[in-house]
Design a protein around this motif. Structure first.
Motif, short mmCIF file in Angstrom:
data_model
loop_
_atom_site.label_atom_id
_atom_site.label_comp_id
_atom_site.label_asym_id
_atom_site.label_seq_id
_atom_site.Cartn_x
_atom_site.Cartn_y
_atom_site.Cartn_z
N SER A 52 75.61 69.12 -5.49
CA SER A 52 76.85 69.36 -4.75
C SER A 52 77.31 68.05 -4.13
N ALA A 55 79.41 67.36 -0.63
CA ALA A 55 79.54 68.63 0.10
C ALA A 55 79.54 68.41 1.61
N GLY A 241 82.33 71.15 -2.61
CA GLY A 241 80.90 70.88 -2.62
C GLY A 241 80.13 71.92 -1.84
N LEU A 244 79.82 74.92 -4.01
CA LEU A 244 78.85 74.66 -5.07
C LEU A 244 77.42 74.73 -4.57
N ALA A 245 77.24 74.43 -3.28
CA ALA A 245 75.90 74.37 -2.70
C ALA A 245 75.32 75.74 -2.36
#
Length: 534
Positions: A52, A55, A241, A244-245
């Motif tokens: 990520s 992020a 990010g 995505l994390a």
């Protein structure tokens, strides 16, 4: 309990009393959760930053913490409603159909048992970091070689077996083992506070200067970042990010259900469960946020992200060539800035100790699920035999550790097993638990009224449903964005085959037990309408 109920329970379950005693303090459970959840995770956080890139990590932890706290509340309800060995399994098997509850926890048990072997096997890696870091700092070839030994298959197996032996002994000592967990937890927190102070005292500009000086490369920082970006690393927006994390952060939080497994031995069950499940997760969320922020503050987000990408892909960076032995172990970066070996060792303890002592409560948890299945007549009765001196199920302990050793050897000698990731098992199993808990008040009203300790409703909808359904939805989303991830869940034949075998074997085991018990005249349907005796 009336005599008729006692007679009924005695005929259903293998005996009238579990034989376990309530001797686990709330704070021993709390530190067990801290070790179980955070053990090994600091390295993962630093190693997976590239998944990520860019992020907003505090936001990622917060986004994921909210549904995690909801899930923790559901496990709290389960623990206080069925305070027995394997309490969350006992609850799940009665809130849903028993085959659903058993298969769900059979999959979790396999994941936990494999983790016992994996984390024992990886235990040698911590000593590799320790000695490799000191060897690199002092340019000592013997210590560097010693560090390399601990990364070898032979070194990892030797250390893994020793770690398993120590964790088994601690898990077999009853209240003395819990004192060991409590003391180890206190030491971990102290070492962590020191680590945070050290990281807060370092600025990224200091580190970049020290990195160039130590490696002899004038533009060391730029070398790492440019190598990663020229080989495919692309930074995204902080919000993108953070989204995505979600799968990796969710994985960082799991294992907090395990205190429910020893709820049959908890002192002050309601307070113990609150502290060791709900409060512990809130504390861990704060810990992860501070840890990540301070590392980024000290060493720079772009550098750490590029470094994690470089290490993961073994890129040809001149800086990485000099420091490859140390991987993403950030205490070494602190060492080349402050030049303090004692602080380096304390920081190493902060990383290593939770990973080490967490194997004892993990072993305990594995045995308690075996114990619960034995009481429910799914597993052999001998797995519920309790040692009179230490009040623990020794035969279940031996079984759990044997599977752990098997897992250790599989990871050591069959590398393909390492690509069968267990993240998806946790996502599926926690999702099933959340969904079945949410629908329980509607499909098993009588059992809900009789068994569940938290019956609060908003209108006509119980709070466990108002929390359970959104948590279930969140986990489905997490599973969706996990599927196909090359690190968390690569889609290939070994992965899909392993998932099929894990869940299919649970269904088969339950049906075999059902058939055997039917031949004996035992109605398992009636058994799962009752809570096992204390």
């Amino acid at each position: 309990m009336s005599k008729s109920n006692i007679d009924k329970n005695q005929s259903l379950f293998i005996r009238q009393s579990s034989g376990l005693i309530r001797e686990v303090s709330p704070w021993a459970s709390f530190f067990a959760t801290f070790g179980l959840v955070t053990g090994g995770v600091p390295i993962l956080i630093l190693s997976w930053l590239y998944l990520s890139p860019g992020a907003n990590w505090p936001l990622a932890y917060l986004i994921t913490l909210i549904p995690t706290l909801g899930m923790a509340f559901l496990f709290y309800v389960a623990t206080t409603s069925t305070p027995r060995a394997g309490g969350d399994y006992v609850f799940n098997a009665r809130a849903s159909h028993p085959i659903v509850g058993f298969t769900n926890y059979w999959a979790l048990w396999i994941a936990f048992a494999l983790s016992l072997g994996l984390y024992s096997y990886l235990g040698a890696q911590w000593f590799a970091y320790l000695f490799s870091g000191i060897g690199l700092y002092y340019n000592n070839s013997f210590l560097i070689s010693l560090g390399s030994f601990f990364t070898s298959t032979t070194g990892s197996v030797i250390v893994g077996i020793i770690v398993l032996a120590v964790s088994t002994i601690a898990a077999s000592l009853g209240r003395y083992g819990w004192k060991f967990i409590f003391i180890a937890g206190i030491i971990s927190i102290i070492a962590t506070i020191v680590t945070f102070i050290v990281l807060a005292s370092i600025s990224s500009s200091q580190f970049y200067s020290s990195l160039s000086s130590f490696t002899g490369i004038s533009n060391a920082y730029e070398n790492v970042v440019s190598t990663a970006t020229s080989n495919g690393l692309t930074f995204v927006s902080p919000l993108e990010g953070a989204l995505l994390a979600i799968p990796v952060v969710w994985y960082y939080y799991v294992w907090y259900n395990l205190p429910a497994s020893w709820s049959g031995e908890m002192r002050k069950v309601k307070f113990n469960a609150l502290i060791s499940i709900v409060v512990a997760i809130l504390f861990i969320g704060i810990y992860y946020t501070i840890f990540t922020y301070l590392n980024i503050h000290a060493f720079g987000e772009k550098f750490l992200t590029a470094w994690s990408y470089t290490v993961a892909n073994n890129l040809n960076s001149t800086v990485y060539q000099k420091l490859s032995n140390i991987g993403t172990f950030s205490p070494f970066f602190a060492l080349i800035v402050n030049h303090s070996l004692p602080l380096y060792i304390i920081m190493w303890i902060a990383f290593w100790l939770p990973n080490f002592y967490s194997l004892s409560p993990l072993t305990i948890a594995l045995t308690r699920y075996l114990f619960a299945w034995s009481f429910d007549r799914i597993m052999p009765e001998k797995l519920a035999d309790v040692n009179e001196r230490f009040h623990i199920p020794f035969k279940a302990t031996i079984t759990a550790v044997s599977v752990g050793i098997l897992g250790l050897l599989l990871y050591a000698f069959i590398p393909a097993i390492s690509i069968v990731d267990i993240t998806v098992v946790f996502e599926i199993s926690y999702a099933i638990f959340a969904f079945t808990t949410a629908i329980m008040p509607f499909i098993k009203k009588g059992l809900f009224e009789r068994m569940v300790t938290v019956k609060t409703k908003f209108g006509r909808v119980p709070i466990i449903s108002l929390i359970g359904f959104p948590v279930f939805g969140f986990l489905l989303y997490a599973l969706f964005i996990t599927w196909g991830n090359p690190v968390l869940l690569p889609i290939n034949l070994p992965t899909l085959l392993s998932l099929g075998i894990i869940y299919a074997s649970g269904i088969i085991i339950y049906h075999i037990a059902y058939f055997i018990n039917s031949r004996k005249g035992i109605q398992m349907k009636l058994l799962f309408n009752e809570i096992p005796p204390e």
